[in-house]
Design an enzyme around this catalytic site. Structure first.
Site, PDB file in Angstrom:
ATOM      1  N   TYR A 111       0.812  -1.066  -0.043  1.00 57.05           N
ATOM      2  CA  TYR A 111      -0.012   0.076  -0.272  1.00 57.05           C
ATOM      3  C   TYR A 111       0.827   1.225   0.013  1.00 57.05           C
ATOM      4  O   TYR A 111       1.922   1.278   0.488  1.00 57.05           O
ATOM      5  CB  TYR A 111      -0.905  -0.095   1.091  1.00 57.05           C
ATOM      6  CG  TYR A 111      -2.179  -1.009   1.310  1.00 57.05           C
ATOM      7  CD1 TYR A 111      -2.484  -1.537   0.178  1.00 57.05           C
ATOM      8  CD2 TYR A 111      -2.851  -1.141   2.471  1.00 57.05           C
ATOM      9  CE1 TYR A 111      -3.601  -2.605   0.050  1.00 57.05           C
ATOM     10  CE2 TYR A 111      -3.941  -1.891   2.300  1.00 57.05           C
ATOM     11  CZ  TYR A 111      -4.266  -2.652   1.263  1.00 57.05           C
ATOM     12  OH  TYR A 111      -5.371  -3.569   1.264  1.00 57.05           O
ATOM     13  N   SER A 298     -13.775  -4.134   0.417  1.00 61.08           N
ATOM     14  CA  SER A 298     -14.676  -3.405  -0.570  1.00 61.08           C
ATOM     15  C   SER A 298     -16.045  -3.956  -0.469  1.00 61.08           C
ATOM     16  O   SER A 298     -17.020  -4.297  -1.434  1.00 61.08           O
ATOM     17  CB  SER A 298     -14.118  -3.979  -2.334  1.00 61.08           C
ATOM     18  OG  SER A 298     -13.192  -3.540  -2.514  1.00 61.08           O
ATOM     19  N   LEU A 305     -21.390   1.258  -4.466  1.00 59.05           N
ATOM     20  CA  LEU A 305     -22.588   1.079  -3.840  1.00 59.05           C
ATOM     21  C   LEU A 305     -23.105   2.386  -3.170  1.00 59.05           C
ATOM     22  O   LEU A 305     -24.243   2.354  -2.326  1.00 59.05           O
ATOM     23  CB  LEU A 305     -22.551  -0.085  -3.136  1.00 59.05           C
ATOM     24  CG  LEU A 305     -22.619  -1.580  -3.840  1.00 59.05           C
ATOM     25  CD1 LEU A 305     -22.143  -2.721  -2.765  1.00 59.05           C
ATOM     26  CD2 LEU A 305     -24.052  -1.629  -4.163  1.00 59.05           C
ATOM     27  N   THR A 306     -22.306   3.432  -3.093  1.00 59.50           N
ATOM     28  CA  THR A 306     -22.848   4.695  -2.517  1.00 59.50           C
ATOM     29  C   THR A 306     -23.876   5.385  -3.540  1.00 59.50           C
ATOM     30  O   THR A 306     -24.581   6.347  -3.257  1.00 59.50           O
ATOM     31  CB  THR A 306     -21.654   5.673  -2.244  1.00 59.50           C
ATOM     32  OG1 THR A 306     -21.125   5.950  -3.408  1.00 59.50           O
ATOM     33  CG2 THR A 306     -20.669   4.982  -1.330  1.00 59.50           C
ATOM     34  N   LYS A 308     -22.624   7.198  -6.022  1.00 55.05           N
ATOM     35  CA  LYS A 308     -22.334   8.393  -6.274  1.00 55.05           C
ATOM     36  C   LYS A 308     -21.833   8.572  -7.883  1.00 55.05           C
ATOM     37  O   LYS A 308     -21.834   9.547  -8.645  1.00 55.05           O
ATOM     38  CB  LYS A 308     -21.088   8.975  -5.485  1.00 55.05           C
ATOM     39  CG  LYS A 308     -19.950   7.864  -5.508  1.00 55.05           C
ATOM     40  CD  LYS A 308     -18.812   8.205  -4.551  1.00 55.05           C
ATOM     41  CE  LYS A 308     -17.744   7.252  -4.591  1.00 55.05           C
ATOM     42  NZ  LYS A 308     -16.451   7.759  -3.469  1.00 55.05           N
TER      43      LYS A 308
END
Length: 413
Positions: A111, A298, A305-306, A308
Site C-alpha cells: 500500500y 470492498s 454502492l454509494t 455516487k
C-alpha cells in the site's frame, strides 16, 4: 429507522483449539471481558464496545480460531499515501479509535493503491508515525498487515526478483513492515493473494492453461509463517483473495504437520460480489468446519454502492474509479450500474442512504467477522462507521434479496 443493535457474527464460536495452534507469549490486554450472546443455532463470543457511547462498529468479536477480539468494523488504509496525506491518515485513525472505539486496522506492505515503487510502504509509515506520536497504545490496536503473493513487482524485494510466498520473502517483507510500523510484532499477518495462479480482482473463470510451474507448496508457506511466529513477530496468520481449495489445503497442512493454522480470510464481499463466498467458502470457513473468520473488503464495491457514480457531477471527478482509470472497472459495467440503481432505490424506500444499506447488510451476515471500510474524507468515514448502527428490517432484507435474484454478481457477468 437507524438504531444501535448487537448483530450476530459466526466468526468466533467456542470450540476446542486446533492441536497445531501456536500459543502467544506476550501479555494480551484483558480490558475487554467476553460475554456470550446466542443466535438461533450458534453462539459467538462478543465483547461490548469499550468507548464512545457503544457504537455497534466497535463491538468485539473473536476472530476465527484465535484469541484476537476485533471490532466489527475494521479501518482500511489503502488510500493513505496516494489519495490521503499523513495528516489525514492520522485524523482518521484518531477518530476511529478515540471517538468510535474501533481497535482493528488493516494495511499491507504494497500500500497505497495503486501500487508504485515510489509510494510503496507509505501507508505503513503513516500508521507508524501515528503510533509513535501516541495515537494509541500498541496493546489497544489489533494490527493486521499483508505480505504480497506472486506478482510482477520486481521493485518490492531487495534482490529485484518477483515476490513469492516462501520463508525468505515472508521474513524480508515482515521485517520491513515492522520497521515502517514502528513495532516489533503484528497481530495478524496475511498472504495478500496466493502464490499459485488463481483468477484475481475480477478476472474471468479459472483457466488451467494459466497454471504455473514452481508454486510454493502450502506446507512451505506455513513453515515460513511459522518461523516469524516463533520469532515473536507475528501472533496469527490469515489469507486473502483465497479460494475454498486454498483454505482447505492450508488447514489440511496445518493439521497434518502441526503447523500454524490460518484464522482469517480477507476477500471481496458486497451486495455486488456475493456468490464466491456464499456458495462454498461460507461452509468451509464456518465455525463448525475450519473456523476461519471473514474480513470483507470492498463492502461498497469500490464506492459504487454509494450511488455516487450514477449521480455523477464534480463530486466524483476525483473519486477512485474516475481518478484511476481502469481500476475496479468491473463495477462500472452496465449491468453492475443497473444493480446499484436498484439497491439505491431499496435504500430510499427504507429511509436509508445507499452506504447505510450496503454496510449494514454486510454486517448482518452470519459469517462476517469484521467489515473493512475505507474513506478519503472524514464525513465519509463517519457515515461508514455509523452505518453499523443500522438494523435492517425483514422487509428491507427481502427487498435486497429480490434485487439479488435479478442481478447475481453483476460485476462478473
Amino acid at each position: 429507522m437507524a438504531s444501535a443493535v448487537t448483530m450476530w457474527s459466526g466468526a468466533g464460536v467456542s470450540r476446542a483449539p486446533c492441536s497445531s495452534a501456536t500459543s502467544w507469549k506476550r501479555s494480551y490486554s484483558s480490558r475487554q471481558r467476553c460475554q456470550v450472546v446466542a443466535s438461533a443455532s450458534q453462539a459467538t463470543e462478543v465483547a461490548p464496545a469499550s468507548k464512545a457511547g457503544g457504537y455497534a462498529a466497535a463491538e468485539r468479536v473473536r476472530l476465527g480460531e484465535s484469541d484476537l477480539l476485533v471490532s466489527k468494523c475494521c479501518l482500511g488504509t489503502m488510500t493513505w499515501g496516494s489519495q490521503n496525506t499523513e495528516q489525514e491518515a492520522h485524523e482518521q485513525l484518531s477518530a476511529a479509535w478515540d471517538q468510535y472505539g474501533l481497535n482493528f486496522m488493516d494495511t499491507a506492505e504494497i500500500y497505497p493503491i495503486p501500487p508504485k515503487a515510489e509510494t510503496q510502504g507509505a501507508t505503513e509509515r503513516y500508521i507508524g508515525s501515528w503510533l509513535r506520536q501516541g495515537g494509541a497504545k500498541r496493546e489497544d490496536v489489533v494490527l493486521a498487515t499483508k505480505v504480497s503473493g506472486y506478482g510482477r513487482q520486481d521493485w518490492l524485494r531487495d534482490s529485484g526478483k518477483l515476490p513469492r510466498v516462501d520463508a525468505d520473502n515472508i521474513e524480508e517483507a515482515l521485517n520491513k513492515s515492522l520497521q515502517r510500523l514502528g513495532t516489533d510484532y503484528v497481530d495478524l499477518l496475511q498472504i495478500h493473494w496466493p502464490d499459485r495462479y488463481v483468477p484475481l480482482f475480477g478476472a474471468s473463470a479459472y483457466d488451467a492453461s494459466n497454471e504455473r510451474e514452481g508454486d510454493i507448496p502450502f506446507e512451505d508457506q506455513l513453515r515460513g509463517l511459522e518461523r516469524v511466529i516463533k520469532a515473536g513477530k507475528v501472533r496469527y496468520i490469515g489469507v486473502s483473495n483465497e479460494t475454498s481449495y486454498g483454505v482447505m489445503r492450508f488447514i489440511q497442512a496445518a493439521e497434518q504437520l502441526g503447523l500454524p493454522r490460518i484464522v482469517s480470510i480477507q476477500n471481496s464481499y458486497s451486495l455486488l460480489v456475493r456468490g464466491a463466498f456464499e456458495t462454498d467458502l461460507a461452509e468451509v470457513c464456518a465455525p463448525r468446519q475450519c473456523n476461519v473468520g471473514l474480513l470483507a473488503y470492498s463492502p461498497l464495491a469500490g464506492g459504487s454502492l454509494t450511488g455516487k457514480y450514477i449521480e455523477g457531477g464534480k463530486a466524483v471527478e476525483k473519486a477512485r474509479l474516475n481518478l484511476f482509470q481502469g481500476y475496479m472497472a468491473r463495477y462500472q459495467k452496465s449491468l453492475a450500474r443497473e444493480a446499484v440503481a436498484e439497491y439505491v432505490a431499496v435504500a430510499k424506500k427504507h429511509g436509508l442512504t445507499p452506504t447505510q444499506l450496503a454496510l449494514a447488510w454486510c454486517n448482518s451476515r452470519w459469517f462476517m467477522a469484521s467489515t473493512i471500510i475505507g474513506a478519503t474524507g472524514m464525513e465519509q468515514l463517519r457515515e461508514n462507521i455509523e452505518a453499523f448502527d443500522v438494523e435492517l428490517s425483514e422487509e428491507c432484507l427481502a427487498d435486497i434479496d429480490a434485487v439479488f435474484r435479478r442481478y447475481r454478481d453483476p460485476a462478473f457477468n
